[in-house]
Design an enzyme around this catalytic site. Sequence first.
Site, mmCIF file in Angstrom:
data_model
loop_
_atom_site.group_PDB
_atom_site.id
_atom_site.type_symbol
_atom_site.label_atom_id
_atom_site.label_comp_id
_atom_site.label_asym_id
_atom_site.label_seq_id
_atom_site.Cartn_x
_atom_site.Cartn_y
_atom_site.Cartn_z
ATOM 1 N N CYS A 12 5.594 -16.996 68.683
ATOM 2 C CA CYS A 12 5.881 -18.436 68.676
ATOM 3 C C CYS A 12 6.992 -18.844 69.646
ATOM 4 O O CYS A 12 8.135 -18.383 69.527
ATOM 5 C CB CYS A 12 6.257 -18.876 67.270
ATOM 6 S SG CYS A 12 6.551 -20.653 67.175
ATOM 7 N N CYS B 34 8.894 -15.290 64.328
ATOM 8 C CA CYS B 34 7.460 -15.015 64.576
ATOM 9 C C CYS B 34 7.275 -14.646 66.055
ATOM 10 O O CYS B 34 7.603 -15.444 66.956
ATOM 11 C CB CYS B 34 6.626 -16.226 64.217
ATOM 12 S SG CYS B 34 6.986 -16.860 62.551
ATOM 13 N N CYS C 7 -2.522 -33.810 61.478
ATOM 14 C CA CYS C 7 -1.667 -32.724 61.017
ATOM 15 C C CYS C 7 -0.301 -32.857 61.687
ATOM 16 O O CYS C 7 -0.221 -33.086 62.895
ATOM 17 C CB CYS C 7 -2.274 -31.374 61.386
ATOM 18 S SG CYS C 7 -4.007 -31.242 60.918
ATOM 19 N N CYS D 117 13.539 -22.988 65.660
ATOM 20 C CA CYS D 117 13.189 -22.487 64.326
ATOM 21 C C CYS D 117 13.905 -21.163 64.053
ATOM 22 O O CYS D 117 13.906 -20.260 64.894
ATOM 23 C CB CYS D 117 11.680 -22.300 64.222
ATOM 24 S SG CYS D 117 11.172 -21.713 62.598
ATOM 25 N N ARG E 204 -11.746 -23.473 61.144
ATOM 26 C CA ARG E 204 -11.289 -24.253 62.308
ATOM 27 C C ARG E 204 -11.098 -23.365 63.539
ATOM 28 O O ARG E 204 -10.325 -22.395 63.487
ATOM 29 C CB ARG E 204 -9.969 -24.970 61.981
ATOM 30 C CG ARG E 204 -10.120 -25.925 60.816
ATOM 31 C CD ARG E 204 -8.845 -26.683 60.493
ATOM 32 N NE ARG E 204 -9.018 -27.383 59.224
ATOM 33 C CZ ARG E 204 -9.558 -28.586 59.083
ATOM 34 N NH1 ARG E 204 -9.949 -29.271 60.142
ATOM 35 N NH2 ARG E 204 -9.700 -29.131 57.886
ATOM 36 N N CYS F 110 -2.225 -33.750 56.746
ATOM 37 C CA CYS F 110 -1.864 -32.345 56.563
ATOM 38 C C CYS F 110 -0.463 -32.143 57.160
ATOM 39 O O CYS F 110 -0.146 -32.756 58.182
ATOM 40 C CB CYS F 110 -2.886 -31.466 57.289
ATOM 41 S SG CYS F 110 -2.503 -29.695 57.232
ATOM 42 N N CYS G 210 -4.626 -25.043 53.684
ATOM 43 C CA CYS G 210 -5.082 -24.731 55.039
ATOM 44 C C CYS G 210 -4.336 -23.451 55.429
ATOM 45 O O CYS G 210 -3.109 -23.463 55.570
ATOM 46 C CB CYS G 210 -4.738 -25.880 55.988
ATOM 47 S SG CYS G 210 -5.138 -25.498 57.702
#
Length: 327
Positions: A64, A61, A102, A57, A266, A134, A194
């Site tokens: 991550c 972040c 998801c 990616c 959640r 999702c 979400c």
Amino acid sequence: MLDISDQKFLETADRAEALLRTSLLTLLHKAAETHRNHHDPEDIQRASLLSIKTGGCPEDCAYCPQSAHHKEVGLQKEHFFDPDTVIDLARKAKQAGAERFCMGAAWRKVRDGAEFDAILKMVRGVHALDMEACVTLGMLQPHHARALKQAGLTAYNHNLDTGPAFYNKIIGTRTYRDRLETLHHVRAAGITICCGGIIGMGETLRDRAEMLAVLAGFDPHPESVPINALIPVPGTPLSNRPRINAFEMVRMIATARILMPKTRVRLSAGRDGFSLSDQVLCFMAGANSIFYGDELLTAPNAPLSSDSALFEALSAVSDARSTGQPE
Ligand code: SF4
């Protein structure tokens, strides 16, 4: 759009911070009461999360392992899943008790083309299984949101991650405003939101409160708010952060529940580090969903065997089940 000097935002952040600082038993009681006024306390939704494109990616972040910026992680980059495989996995998840499926792709943003068409096919397939569908795909444009809605998408996940003041210590490649814009497009298309965040990244209680204040400032509130505990992954810039204790998670969930009474909160990443009793406290505090399955994108999740024990412990006691009492 968000203005963090806005009086209403500041008042909500103050209220959230006061709740986060409340004595635990008082906070828990208040949250449990709110929860029971708005939800069936027995209803804990099981959601299944699949990474349909892992690693590589372009975003940075700090938490991550999928970011291409964190080269020391050594994560195996995986190719895009084909829709039929994904739909088959969704079917299996449903058989194992999942109500929501998801799908996450480690993308900066959605692009038109074959992969987006494949995503639409996955969404149609999951929807046809009568499951909530999702996706989390990064930033998107209004026409992407409309196409996803038409395909039957229930929810779009796009987390704020943390409070606005701490945000740029965690992510440098996109702004808080970018995130809010994507959420705006999602809602405008009629898809539920979400959106949540992560605790344990070095933020203050005020940062946690401000993140909750941003979420509680949505009108209506996000339908789903995942609260994650950082899993410090070796090779990421946050690898040396200590894991948070479960009471911090309980406080965060309880505060989210009080501020957003109807939202599905959640209990998400980090659950593998919590005991069954810790998790029961989270449910008492108002969590009413977990992710089910051995993995959360690339992070470990509570194993299925311990989740079976969790649901067994939560269920009513029948004659057939031992209570540990002497006969
Ligand atoms: S959290 Fe999402 S956007 Fe950020 S690096 Fe990981 S996959 Fe990319």
